[in-house]
Enzyme design. Structure first.
Site, mmCIF file in Angstrom:
data_model
loop_
_atom_site.group_PDB
_atom_site.id
_atom_site.type_symbol
_atom_site.label_atom_id
_atom_site.label_comp_id
_atom_site.label_asym_id
_atom_site.label_seq_id
_atom_site.Cartn_x
_atom_site.Cartn_y
_atom_site.Cartn_z
ATOM 1 C CE LYS A 10 0.810 1.583 4.322
ATOM 2 N NZ LYS A 10 1.253 2.971 4.662
ATOM 3 C CG ASP A 136 -1.228 0.604 7.479
ATOM 4 O OD1 ASP A 136 -1.967 1.597 7.635
ATOM 5 O OD2 ASP A 136 0.006 0.678 7.400
#
Length: 285
Positions: A10, A136
């Protein structure tokens, strides 16, 4: 039977630290997206009721300190899974780099076990279970360009992926502890990117406008403590990046380019400066 799952890295296009909450954590507002640098997980059921993790990375623990191990324990408990599970992790995402590698591995484990045991868990179900593992992980379960709020547990997918482009990722030879960064933050000195403007630009598929609003509240602390991170960003811009910003708490810096030739030029210019340099594409939802 085995299940193979990809765990994409990411990137943070925007990261704003709003305030410190009463529970001691920081309220965040972020725009995240994913790129085609990915780990690969091979998940296999075992006849014996044990958890076995094997990996090509010498930096990672394979016991309860590992996010994959923790995810398996959570899923086994939540869904009363009696079988053992083996995971072979092929690690391609740099460790402790601000790219969410461990979180994406955990998310891939949730998805993989859901498929392997036909649990029919929704993304929302998995997100609720994932919160104790890392901030996350909820985003990585969705894996599409999203507005992320709270501690990371509130994920709102945007109407469009970020505009397609090339991304240069550069990680210097150092690792950064996210908890330590947040512990040392001085909220009065933080820069606050315009997350709403960034979100609007992405939803309107305006690449140029998007590049004008990249920003990360954590840059000031990390770059002051580790000047090489600032040097990487400045070199990227000097070599012609459309925009550059630190991902997460660092130390990886990302540059966006519309043209592949320019991305390659930036990567070549930085390969002598840092060993870990990647040229990747953004992922479409």
């Amino acid at each position: 039977m085995e299940i193979i799952e990809k765990a994409p890295a990411k990137i943070n296009l925007g990261l704003d630290v709003l305030y410190k909450r009463e529970d001691g954590y920081h309220e965040l507002e972020m725009i995240m997206s994913s790129v085609d640098l990915a780990d690969r997980l091979i998940i296999t059921p075992l006849k014996t009721n044990e958890i076995i993790i094997k990996t090509n990375s010498g930096f990672l623990p394979t016991d309860r300190k590992n996010n994959i191990y923790q995810t398996i324990e959570i899923m086994k408990h939540a869904f009363h899974i009696q079988q053992g599970i083996s995971v072979q992790l092929v690690k391609n995402i740099p460790v402790a780099a601000g790219l969410g590698g461990g979180s994406s591995d955990a998310a891939a484990t949730f998805r993989g076990l859901n498929r392997l045991f036909e649990l029919n868990a929704t993304k929302e179900d998995m997100v609720k279970l994932s919160v104790p593992i890392g901030t996350d992980v909820p985003y990585c379960i969705y894996g599409q360009t999203s507005l992320v709020k709270g501690l990371g547990e509130i994920v709102e997918p945007l109407t469009h992926s970020m505009p397609s482009c090339w991304v240069v990722l550069v990680k210097p030879k150092l690792s950064i502890s996210t908890p330590k960064v947040f512990a040392k933050l001085s909220l009065d000195e933080l820069y606050h990117p315009n997350i709403n403007a960034l979100k609007k630009a992405i939803e309107q598929q305006d690449y140029f406008e998007m590049t004008q609003h990249l920003g990360n509240s954590l840059e000031s602390y990390t770059m002051k403590k580790y000047p090489i991170v600032s040097e990487i960003k400045q070199k990227m811009l000097a070599f012609g990046a459309d925009a550059a910003v630190m991902s997460g708490s660092g130390p990886t810096v990302l540059a966006l380019c519309q043209k592949q030739s320019r991305a390659i030029r930036i990567a070549n210019g930085l390969k002598g400066f840092c060993q870990e340099v990647y040229v990747v594409r953004t992922l479409k939802d």
